[in-house]
Design a protein around this motif. Structure first.
Motif, PDB file in Angstrom:
ATOM      1  N   ALA A  37       0.841  -1.188   0.000  1.00 61.51           N
ATOM      2  CA  ALA A  37       0.000   0.000   0.000  1.00 61.51           C
ATOM      3  C   ALA A  37       0.877   1.238   0.000  1.00 61.51           C
ATOM      4  CB  ALA A  37      -0.930   0.000   1.205  1.00 61.51           C
ATOM      5  N   GLY A  38       0.597   2.159  -0.909  1.00 60.29           N
ATOM      6  CA  GLY A  38       1.376   3.384  -1.011  1.00 60.29           C
ATOM      7  C   GLY A  38       0.887   4.219  -2.169  1.00 60.29           C
ATOM      8  N   ALA A  39       1.709   5.163  -2.638  1.00 59.16           N
ATOM      9  CA  ALA A  39       1.414   5.978  -3.814  1.00 59.16           C
ATOM     10  C   ALA A  39      -0.002   6.542  -3.770  1.00 59.16           C
ATOM     11  CB  ALA A  39       1.633   5.176  -5.098  1.00 59.16           C
ATOM     12  N   ASN A  40      -0.260   7.384  -2.772  1.00 57.28           N
ATOM     13  CA  ASN A  40      -1.545   8.075  -2.645  1.00 57.28           C
ATOM     14  C   ASN A  40      -2.700   7.139  -2.300  1.00 57.28           C
ATOM     15  OD1 ASN A  40      -0.395  10.662  -3.331  1.00 57.28           O
ATOM     16  ND2 ASN A  40      -0.353   9.951  -5.466  1.00 57.28           N
ATOM     17  N   PHE A  41      -2.425   6.126  -1.528  1.00 57.98           N
ATOM     18  CA  PHE A  41      -3.485   5.314  -0.929  1.00 57.98           C
ATOM     19  C   PHE A  41      -3.798   5.956   0.413  1.00 57.98           C
ATOM     20  CE2 PHE A  41      -5.358   1.805   1.418  1.00 57.98           C
ATOM     21  CZ  PHE A  41      -6.151   1.195   0.461  1.00 57.98           C
ATOM     22  N   VAL A  42      -5.009   6.525   0.542  1.00 60.20           N
ATOM     23  CA  VAL A  42      -5.313   7.418   1.662  1.00 60.20           C
ATOM     24  C   VAL A  42      -6.534   6.923   2.439  1.00 60.20           C
ATOM     25  CG1 VAL A  42      -5.902   9.781   2.316  1.00 60.20           C
ATOM     26  CG2 VAL A  42      -4.382   9.370   0.362  1.00 60.20           C
ATOM     27  N   ALA A  43      -6.390   6.871   3.755  1.00 58.85           N
ATOM     28  CA  ALA A  43      -7.527   6.620   4.644  1.00 58.85           C
ATOM     29  C   ALA A  43      -7.962   7.964   5.221  1.00 58.85           C
ATOM     30  CB  ALA A  43      -7.129   5.669   5.755  1.00 58.85           C
ATOM     31  N   THR A  44      -9.171   8.383   4.904  1.00 58.52           N
ATOM     32  CA  THR A  44      -9.664   9.702   5.289  1.00 58.52           C
ATOM     33  C   THR A  44     -10.268   9.681   6.683  1.00 58.52           C
ATOM     34  OG1 THR A  44     -11.770   9.214   4.211  1.00 58.52           O
ATOM     35  CG2 THR A  44     -10.106  10.353   2.895  1.00 58.52           C
ATOM     36  N   PRO A  45     -10.419  10.852   7.331  1.00 61.19           N
ATOM     37  CA  PRO A  45     -11.040  10.895   8.659  1.00 61.19           C
ATOM     38  C   PRO A  45     -12.440  10.290   8.631  1.00 61.19           C
ATOM     39  CG  PRO A  45      -9.997  12.992   8.158  1.00 61.19           C
ATOM     40  CD  PRO A  45      -9.947  12.178   6.892  1.00 61.19           C
ATOM     41  N   GLY A  46     -12.697   9.420   9.590  1.00 61.75           N
ATOM     42  CA  GLY A  46     -13.993   8.777   9.682  1.00 61.75           C
ATOM     43  C   GLY A  46     -14.139   7.533   8.834  1.00 61.75           C
ATOM     44  N   SER A  47     -13.155   7.247   7.970  1.00 60.51           N
ATOM     45  CA  SER A  47     -13.226   6.037   7.140  1.00 60.51           C
ATOM     46  C   SER A  47     -12.704   4.839   7.915  1.00 60.51           C
ATOM     47  CB  SER A  47     -12.414   6.211   5.854  1.00 60.51           C
ATOM     48  OG  SER A  47     -11.028   6.318   6.140  1.00 60.51           O
ATOM     49  N   SER A  48     -13.075   3.637   7.455  1.00 58.02           N
ATOM     50  CA  SER A  48     -12.622   2.414   8.123  1.00 58.02           C
ATOM     51  C   SER A  48     -12.303   1.357   7.085  1.00 58.02           C
ATOM     52  CB  SER A  48     -13.690   1.895   9.088  1.00 58.02           C
ATOM     53  OG  SER A  48     -14.902   1.633   8.397  1.00 58.02           O
ATOM     54  N   ALA A  49     -11.241   0.591   7.341  1.00 60.67           N
ATOM     55  CA  ALA A  49     -10.804  -0.436   6.391  1.00 60.67           C
ATOM     56  C   ALA A  49      -9.942  -1.464   7.098  1.00 60.67           C
ATOM     57  CB  ALA A  49     -10.035   0.188   5.233  1.00 60.67           C
ATOM     58  N   VAL A  50      -9.846  -2.626   6.461  1.00 58.89           N
ATOM     59  CA  VAL A  50      -8.955  -3.697   6.901  1.00 58.89           C
ATOM     60  C   VAL A  50      -8.080  -4.080   5.723  1.00 58.89           C
ATOM     61  CG1 VAL A  50      -8.788  -6.051   7.771  1.00 58.89           C
ATOM     62  CG2 VAL A  50     -10.655  -4.584   8.533  1.00 58.89           C
ATOM     63  N   ILE A  51      -6.784  -4.146   5.939  1.00 58.79           N
ATOM     64  CA  ILE A  51      -5.841  -4.675   4.954  1.00 58.79           C
ATOM     65  C   ILE A  51      -5.254  -5.936   5.561  1.00 58.79           C
ATOM     66  CG2 ILE A  51      -3.754  -4.287   3.608  1.00 58.79           C
ATOM     67  CD1 ILE A  51      -4.296  -1.298   3.748  1.00 58.79           C
ATOM     68  N   GLU A  52      -5.547  -7.080   4.958  1.00 54.99           N
ATOM     69  CA  GLU A  52      -5.175  -8.355   5.568  1.00 54.99           C
ATOM     70  C   GLU A  52      -4.522  -9.271   4.545  1.00 54.99           C
ATOM     71  OE1 GLU A  52      -7.139 -11.748   8.459  1.00 54.99           O
ATOM     72  OE2 GLU A  52      -8.441 -10.504   7.219  1.00 54.99           O
ATOM     73  N   SER A  53      -3.369  -9.792   4.890  1.00 55.68           N
ATOM     74  CA  SER A  53      -2.646 -10.745   4.052  1.00 55.68           C
ATOM     75  C   SER A  53      -2.394 -12.017   4.837  1.00 55.68           C
ATOM     76  CB  SER A  53      -1.313 -10.145   3.587  1.00 55.68           C
ATOM     77  OG  SER A  53      -0.492 -11.135   3.004  1.00 55.68           O
TER      78      SER A  53
END
Length: 461
Positions: free
Chosen positions: A297-313
């Motif tokens: 994850a990089g190059a302008n991959f952005v989590a904004t205020p109030g957003s939610s996500a899971v990155i799982e490998s």
């Protein structure tokens, strides 16, 4: 980075474990799926098919009903074969992008780790490949009465077919060639059965094939950046279509020229690159990105205020410069520590989900699509006459010139009923058809090289 390090990773994020999640998508070659993912994908197809109302049947029927109206009513909007003559109606690539996303969203409500994988038909071309295993895509053929005849037409694309397509710079020319040539049409014809008809979404392989089509469009757009549509609306996604009491959203095809607009990323060679994307929970809350191998994850991959996500490998997550988690974002970056017991193991409760539920062949509109555009314009065949139609005991086709060819007659589920060889003639008469049941059949004329010359629907009295 080891598992303990990931568990301690904060990077100014609020770490959150979610008990129930829906997912955005990391799509991968089906050969990069864990056995668990394969089992859950198959089970999801069976679950969706057995749910009332049946979304798989609904989507297949819609595709069939609006497949191509050019020869029926040119004023009706349709999905296929609008180029080159009707660019104002063209939606082929964008419509299918949103179509497979619709199915994927339904699956992710069942299991958030599910994403629709892709089948690279330019590389993976064996009828005995793992794709067709009984515990993957194989069981649908008999259980759903799909009538597949793998390899019936030797039309799968070569790597050079794909690379040549990617060289096209004009979007409409690219889309027209893509739709009609083997990178798209080849898999429909090679699988045959339901896949070669306008009801092709009855076959789950349709979604794996069109995930590959979508990936190729994504790759092409990354090279050329010239995709655009004259339309700003699409049938089914125009705010008027209702399924199960829910009105499907309005989608402008120009808003989804980039697969990342839907949160869809394509992994290759054991690497998923998440870039140029803002986590906004437009479709799912939280967004879930899952992959067996390395997620970067990089190059302008952005989590904004109030957003939610899971990155799982299952193996590794790498956060690179350009990755940004703003204050107030909720993001979990983790290694799946249950992989040994669940993700790499096949499910032990499969048979109860895989019910025999064949489609009604009466509903199948046998169009024999993908014949359009397959004939060289300089060697096009002209049907002088097909008679009688409806027929009883015999049928005759008159061609424009004499040829060596074969007539094949198929029923409505794609089964070959009769085959007759003709040598250097322009009059093709098939006799002794008394025994055929009344109904609709498809006649196909194939030349001595296996090339389709004529496809025509006929009716038996």
């Amino acid at each position: 980075m080891n598992f303990i390090a990931f568990k301690r990773l904060v990077l100014s994020l609020l770490m959150l474990m979610f008990s129930q999640v829906n997912a955005q998508s990391i799509r991968k070659d089906y050969r990069e799926m864990t056995d668990y993912e394969k089992t859950e994908l198959v089970n999801a197809f069976y679950t969706i098919r057995s749910t009332t109302p049946d979304r798989i049947t609904d989507m297949a029927n819609f595709h069939m009903d609006f497949f191509n109206y050019d020869n029926i009513d040119p004023d009706v909007l349709d999905i296929h074969f609008n180029l080159p003559d009707e660019p104002e109606k063209e939606i082929f690539l964008a419509w299918h992008r949103r179509f497979i996303f619709e199915m994927e969203q339904v699956m992710q409500a069942i299991n958030p780790r599910i994403s629709i994988p892709f089948w690279d038909s330019s590389q993976d071309q064996s009828p005995s490949a793992a794709l067709w295993d009984e515990d993957f895509m194989g069981s649908f053929n008999s259980n759903w009465g799909l009538g597949r005849r793998l390899g019936l037409y030797n039309d799968l694309p070569s790597p050079s077919n794909v690379s040549n397509l990617m060289l096209e710079t004009d979007f409409f020319e690219f889309s027209d060639d893509f739709e009609r040539q083997t990178p798209h049409s080849g898999a429909h014809r090679w699988v045959s059965g339901a896949m070669i008809t306008s009801a092709s979404p009855r076959d789950p392989v349709f979604y794996l094939h069109h995930a590959y089509i979508d990936k190729l469009w994504h790759d092409w757009e990354e090279l050329h950046h010239t995709s655009f549509y004259l339309r700003n609306d699409m049938i089914r996604y125009d705010g008027t279509y209702v399924f199960g009491g829910e009105t499907l959203p309005v989608v402008d095809p120009n808003d989804i020229l980039d697969s990342r607009a839907l949160g869809v990323f394509y992994a290759e060679n054991e690497l998923a690159e998440l870039d140029n994307y803002i986590i906004s929970n437009t479709y799912n809350d939280p967004e879930y990105f899952y992959y067996q191998y390395t997620i970067q994850a990089g190059a302008n991959f952005v989590a904004t205020p109030g957003s939610s996500a899971v990155i799982e490998s299952v193996n590794e997550v790498v956060l690179q410069p350009g990755f940004l988690a703003q204050s107030g974002a909720e993001l979990l970056v983790t290694i799946d520590d249950q992989s040994s017991s669940t993700l790499l193991a096949k499910s032990t409760s499969v048979s109860d989900k895989r019910e025999v539920n064949p489609f009604d062949p009466v509903e199948l509109e046998q169009v024999w699509l993908w014949s359009e555009g397959d004939v060289d314009p300089d060697d096009a065949v002209v049907i002088i006459k097909t008679f009688p139609n409806p027929f009883d005991s015999h049928i005759t086709i008159k061609l424009d010139k004499k040829r060596d060819c074969v007539i094949e007659i198929y029923n409505m589920v794609g089964a070959l009923i009769k085959q007759v060889v003709f040598e250097f003639t322009d009059t093709l008469e098939v006799k002794n058809l008394y025994g055929l049941a009344p109904g609709t059949y498809v006649i196909k004329v194939v030349d001595s090289h296996g090339k389709t010359l004529v496809v025509k629907k006929v009716i038996k009295m």
